[in-house]
Design a protein around this motif. Structure first.
Motif, PDB file in Angstrom:
ATOM      1  N   GLU A  50       0.789  -1.263   0.110  1.00 20.80           N
ATOM      2  CA  GLU A  50       0.196  -0.127   0.036  1.00 20.80           C
ATOM      3  C   GLU A  50       0.961   1.303  -0.016  1.00 20.80           C
ATOM      4  N   ASP A  54       3.535   4.668  -7.713  1.00 29.74           N
ATOM      5  CA  ASP A  54       3.222   4.239  -9.232  1.00 29.74           C
ATOM      6  C   ASP A  54       4.233   3.805  -9.912  1.00 29.74           C
ATOM      7  N   CYS A  96      -4.893  -3.626  -3.138  1.00 29.13           N
ATOM      8  CA  CYS A  96      -4.837  -1.961  -3.218  1.00 29.13           C
ATOM      9  C   CYS A  96      -5.765  -1.409  -3.994  1.00 29.13           C
ATOM     10  N   ALA A  97      -6.019  -1.848  -5.130  1.00 34.85           N
ATOM     11  CA  ALA A  97      -6.939  -1.381  -5.902  1.00 34.85           C
ATOM     12  C   ALA A  97      -8.289  -1.183  -5.401  1.00 34.85           C
ATOM     13  N   GLU A  98      -8.791  -2.241  -4.490  1.00 29.99           N
ATOM     14  CA  GLU A  98     -10.143  -2.047  -3.482  1.00 29.99           C
ATOM     15  C   GLU A  98     -10.016  -0.820  -3.035  1.00 29.99           C
ATOM     16  N   LYS A  99      -8.871  -0.420  -2.565  1.00 34.31           N
ATOM     17  CA  LYS A  99      -9.037   0.857  -1.544  1.00 34.31           C
ATOM     18  C   LYS A  99      -8.894   2.090  -2.328  1.00 34.31           C
ATOM     19  N   ASP A 100      -8.336   2.099  -3.638  1.00 29.99           N
ATOM     20  CA  ASP A 100      -7.903   3.267  -4.376  1.00 29.99           C
ATOM     21  C   ASP A 100      -8.319   2.901  -5.616  1.00 29.99           C
ATOM     22  N   LYS A 102      -9.796   4.364  -8.186  1.00 32.10           N
ATOM     23  CA  LYS A 102      -9.378   5.409  -9.314  1.00 32.10           C
ATOM     24  C   LYS A 102      -7.844   5.276  -9.598  1.00 32.10           C
ATOM     25  N   ARG A 103      -6.915   5.227  -8.622  1.00 32.11           N
ATOM     26  CA  ARG A 103      -5.580   5.386  -8.924  1.00 32.11           C
ATOM     27  C   ARG A 103      -5.020   4.157  -9.629  1.00 32.11           C
ATOM     28  N   THR A 131     -17.085  -0.615  -7.110  1.00 34.25           N
ATOM     29  CA  THR A 131     -16.250  -0.141  -6.303  1.00 34.25           C
ATOM     30  C   THR A 131     -17.030   1.221  -5.246  1.00 34.25           C
ATOM     31  N   THR A 133     -16.175   4.059  -4.409  1.00 34.91           N
ATOM     32  CA  THR A 133     -15.872   5.138  -4.968  1.00 34.91           C
ATOM     33  C   THR A 133     -15.972   4.985  -6.346  1.00 34.91           C
ATOM     34  N   VAL A 135     -15.623   5.036 -10.221  1.00 32.50           N
ATOM     35  CA  VAL A 135     -14.480   5.527 -11.127  1.00 32.50           C
ATOM     36  C   VAL A 135     -15.289   5.987 -12.606  1.00 32.50           C
TER      37      VAL A 135
END
Length: 259
Positions: A50, A54, A96-100, A102-103, A131, A133, A135
């Motif tokens: 985490e 990038d 990590c993608a589950e938490k962020d 869009k990133r 998600t 949040t 996207v």
């Protein structure tokens, strides 16, 4: 491979030296069964995934990892095994993608062309599952357009699920064509056909056909068409020839999905 009773004292001494270092991977020196308690398998970046930038993620996903050396390494100080492999790194990326979302959605657009498909699978799986949040649709659409040429059936199913779950959006013509061609088999992904012989009554049961249709990419495309038509009734004339062809398809799983 020698039985442990036939190994010399010098060899036993060397083995004990190797065993002092958790990072040393040694092959077995004697025959027999080695028993050990069960432990979780994690990647070597598990604890700090985490916090990676990038740039670091792109470097990891582009690394040339020798499959022969992507083996488990036990660290006696922690209750799990370490594994160095793209599949394990990609699993961390998915976490990590589950938490962020869009990133990592944006990051997936920067993946190198020859990236291991496991990274694409994990990021698109998060987007397909929905998600917390949302996207931006433009980002999601760019991801679908970029990876809809993938032959990996898991990527194909994830992209179709993304389209299905956002069927109310105005998808471009290329995406609509992708769904149609996947459904009819013009863009056949790697995987089983899940077609059953009509003489096999067990496999022709509703339960078996339902399971087959859920796991078959072409059936997923059929479900995606249904959602698109529900959201956009005006699409019916565009899909009518495809629906007629699917009703006569040789795959029982595809026809079952159509029903």
């Amino acid at each position: 491979m020698l039985d442990k009773n036939r190994i010399s004292s010098k060899t036993k001494g060397l083995i004990s030296v190797l065993d002092r270092n958790d990072w040393v991977i040694r092959k077995g020196y004697h025959a027999g069964i080695i028993m050990d308690s069960a432990h979780h398998v994690v990647s070597t970046i598990h604890d700090r995934a985490e916090n990676l930038s990038d740039k670091t993620w792109l470097a990891i996903s582009s690394a040339n990892i020798d499959r022969e050396h992507s083996v488990f390494r036990r660290n006696s100080r922690y209750p799990y095994y370490y594994e160095t492999s793209h599949s394990m790194f990609a699993s961390d990326m998915g976490r990590c993608a589950e938490k962020d979302p869009k990133r990592f959605a944006m990051l997936s657009l920067m993946f190198p062309e020859n990236i291991d498909s496991s990274y694409v699978i994990n990021v698109t799986n998060v987007l397909a599952n929905g998600t917390s949040t949302p996207v931006d649709f433009n980002i999601v659409c760019r991801i679908v357009l970029r990876y809809m040429g993938s032959p990996d059936e898991n990527v194909v199913k994830n992209l179709l699920r993304i389209i299905k779950n956002r069927a109310n959006e105005e998808w471009p013509d290329d995406v609509i064509m992708y769904v149609k061609e996947t459904a009819t088999g013009s863009m056949r992904p790697v995987g089983n056909e899940y077609g059953f012989s009509r003489d096999d009554k067990e496999n022709m049961s509703p339960e078996a056909l339902n399971i087959a249709s859920i796991n078959f990419p072409r059936s997923e495309a059929v479900y995606t068409i249904a959602h698109l038509l529900n959201a956009h009734p005006a699409y019916i004339e565009n899909f009518r020839p495809v629906l007629k062809k699917l009703s006569e398809d040789e795959s029982d799983a595809v026809r079952f999905a159509l029903v």
